[in-house]
Scaffold this motif. Structure first.
Motif, PDB file in Angstrom:
ATOM      1  N   ASN A  13       3.862  -7.252   1.100  1.00 18.13           N
ATOM      2  CA  ASN A  13       3.186  -5.658   1.198  1.00 18.13           C
ATOM      3  C   ASN A  13       2.477  -6.019   1.668  1.00 18.13           C
ATOM      4  OD1 ASN A  13       2.872  -3.287   1.138  1.00 18.13           O
ATOM      5  ND2 ASN A  13       1.275  -3.300  -0.257  1.00 18.13           N
ATOM      6  N   VAL A  17       1.424  -4.955   5.699  1.00 19.43           N
ATOM      7  CA  VAL A  17       0.482  -4.365   5.788  1.00 19.43           C
ATOM      8  C   VAL A  17      -0.074  -6.088   7.353  1.00 19.43           C
ATOM      9  CG1 VAL A  17      -2.096  -4.644   5.714  1.00 19.43           C
ATOM     10  CG2 VAL A  17      -0.319  -3.932   3.384  1.00 19.43           C
ATOM     11  N   THR A  42      -3.875  -4.281   0.215  1.00 22.14           N
ATOM     12  CA  THR A  42      -3.244  -4.289  -0.981  1.00 22.14           C
ATOM     13  C   THR A  42      -3.906  -3.978  -2.774  1.00 22.14           C
ATOM     14  OG1 THR A  42      -1.534  -5.274   0.747  1.00 22.14           O
ATOM     15  CG2 THR A  42      -0.824  -4.819  -1.663  1.00 22.14           C
ATOM     16  N   LEU A  45      -6.244  -1.375  -1.998  1.00 20.47           N
ATOM     17  CA  LEU A  45      -4.938   0.351  -2.380  1.00 20.47           C
ATOM     18  C   LEU A  45      -4.913   0.329  -3.880  1.00 20.47           C
ATOM     19  CD1 LEU A  45      -3.802   2.581  -0.687  1.00 20.47           C
ATOM     20  CD2 LEU A  45      -1.881   1.158  -0.917  1.00 20.47           C
ATOM     21  N   ALA A  49      -6.309   3.732  -5.894  1.00 18.07           N
ATOM     22  CA  ALA A  49      -6.179   3.982  -6.197  1.00 18.07           C
ATOM     23  C   ALA A  49      -6.313   5.313  -7.190  1.00 18.07           C
ATOM     24  CB  ALA A  49      -4.318   4.476  -6.027  1.00 18.07           C
ATOM     25  N   MET A  75      -3.210  10.112  -2.200  1.00 18.87           N
ATOM     26  CA  MET A  75      -2.731   9.124  -1.505  1.00 18.87           C
ATOM     27  C   MET A  75      -2.337   8.539  -0.594  1.00 18.87           C
ATOM     28  SD  MET A  75      -2.971   7.940  -4.796  1.00 18.87           S
ATOM     29  CE  MET A  75      -4.147   9.088  -5.359  1.00 18.87           C
ATOM     30  N   THR A  79      -4.917   6.022   1.463  1.00 22.10           N
ATOM     31  CA  THR A  79      -3.545   4.582   1.760  1.00 22.10           C
ATOM     32  C   THR A  79      -4.960   5.023   3.398  1.00 22.10           C
ATOM     33  OG1 THR A  79      -1.926   5.146   0.599  1.00 22.10           O
ATOM     34  CG2 THR A  79      -1.860   4.094   2.645  1.00 22.10           C
ATOM     35  N   THR A  82      -7.689   3.526   3.498  1.00 24.19           N
ATOM     36  CA  THR A  82      -7.674   1.887   3.111  1.00 24.19           C
ATOM     37  C   THR A  82      -7.384   1.093   4.023  1.00 24.19           C
ATOM     38  OG1 THR A  82      -7.323   2.388   1.153  1.00 24.19           O
ATOM     39  CG2 THR A  82      -7.290  -0.494   1.614  1.00 24.19           C
ATOM     40  N   PHE A  83      -6.135   1.329   4.879  1.00 29.94           N
ATOM     41  CA  PHE A  83      -6.563   0.433   6.056  1.00 29.94           C
ATOM     42  C   PHE A  83      -6.992   0.479   7.499  1.00 29.94           C
ATOM     43  CE2 PHE A  83      -3.289   0.526  10.275  1.00 29.94           C
ATOM     44  CZ  PHE A  83      -2.926  -0.754   9.529  1.00 29.94           C
TER      45      PHE A  83
END
Length: 356
Positions: A13, A17, A42, A45, A49, A75, A79, A82-83
């Motif tokens: 992951n 990313v 990751t 996140l 979450a 969510m 996400t 966070t990104f």
């Protein structure tokens, strides 16, 4: 096994990313930092979450307690944020520390060794200065009451003990009568660069490295005993395969490395003296050090001397002999010239006095 699968899933992951982040930014972000940021995003996140789900009541006792559509929307928002935060982190990294500006681990270790060696040499130089009573002239307050002649002798002795680079610095300063008092010029003019000869095995290896072939393919003979030995180079007599007598001026192995290290110390010390001492500012020692570094760099490059020989030969008229350099055998660290027998100028007082 579940733990291993979780680790692999996290790394995959993070890679995805990082890949997406590189493509989104449109700049050649380094993979190490992209992967590091991807791993951070990751893990962040997953933690974010869980925290958001608990605070908003989406999760109760580890179970989903809200419609899936609401959970999915929240969510997705978490996400995205966070990104975005991860991308901002990468942008800031690229802005302040662009990719390629940080050394690789191997280069960092090599640089650390070089810095440690430079620090040790710098400490040695400062100890030499202090041992010869010059420590008071390296601070903000200038010492008073000392006779210039005594200070000049101390400076000469300290430079002599400092080694080849500092001796050459003193010799350069001895030509600046426009800057230094006469007593300093006279003392610095006595500095010499004679040194113990390098073992012939090392000199022979250095010559063959510059020639790119064994000595026997170029010379009939080479005298292992040097005609002259200075701190940077040695001069050996030899004969070419056709019998012509020549001299070889070869740079000592490691001379350039040592000189380069010492020149860097001199430049740093000069900049510090110009900032912190009145006499450093008045003499503009930084410019002196920079000029010295440039001239010494030329002196270590024998192709410059080769060009000078050609220029002198073209300028002088008939009746004046100039050593002819053999360019096919000469390099930046080796100079092969025809041998001219004669008397050094420093030992030719009687001959010069007899001239009309």
């Amino acid at each position: 096994m579940p733990d291993l699968i979780a680790v692999i899933a996290t790394l995959v992951n993070a890679y995805l990313v990082a890949l997406f982040a590189r493509r989104t930014l449109g700049v050649p972000v380094g993979w190490p930092r992209a992967l590091a940021m991807g791993l951070f995003m990751t893990l962040s996140l997953a933690w974010t979450a869980t925290e958001v789900g608990t605070l908003t009541g989406l999760y109760v006792n580890g179970r989903i307690s809200a419609p899936l559509g609401v959970v999915f929307a929240v969510m997705a928002l978490v996400t995205a944020w966070t990104f975005v935060i991860g991308l901002i982190g990468l942008v800031l990294l690229e802005l302040f520390v662009p990719t390629g500006t940080l050394p690789s681990p191997s280069a960092f270790l090599r640089g650390w060794k070089a810095r440690r060696s430079r620090t040790r040499r710098y400490t040695q130089v400062m100890r030499i200065a202090a041992r010869h009573g010059l420590g008071g002239y390296l601070g903000r307050r200038r010492r008073a009451g000392e006779r210039p002649a005594a200070v000049a002798r101390s400076l000469r002795d300290a430079l002599n003990e400092g080694g080849v680079t500092f001796v050459k610095l003193g010799q350069m300063l001895s030509t600046r009568r426009d800057l230094l008092p006469e007593v300093f010029v006279d003392q610095l003019a006595t500095l010499q660069t004679r040194a113990e000869p390098e073992p012939w095995e090392q000199i022979e290896r250095a010559i063959e490295e510059e020639l790119g072939r064994p000595l026997t393919e170029v010379f009939q003979t080479v005298d292992p005993s040097p005609l002259a030995s200075a701190s940077v180079a040695q001069v050996h007599s030899a004969r070419l395969l056709d019998g012509r007598p020549v001299v070889l001026k070869v740079q000592r192995p490691g001379a350039r490395k040592q000189v380069t290290s010492d020149v860097e110390i001199i430049l740093r010390l000069a900049a510090w003296l110009e900032r912190t001492t009145p006499w450093g500012r008045s003499l503009r020692v930084s410019r002196l050090a920079e000029g010295f570094a440039a001239s010494l760099d030329e002196e270590l490059d024998y192709t410059v001397e080769l060009d000078n020989l050609r220029g002198v030969e073209a300028t002088l008229g008939d009746g004046i002999g100039v050593p002819v350099a053999h360019e096919q055998y000469s390099t930046g660290r080796l100079l092969v010239m025809d041998r001219l027998d004669g008397t050094p100028v420093g030992e030719a007082g009687e001959l010069l006095a007899a001239l009309p």
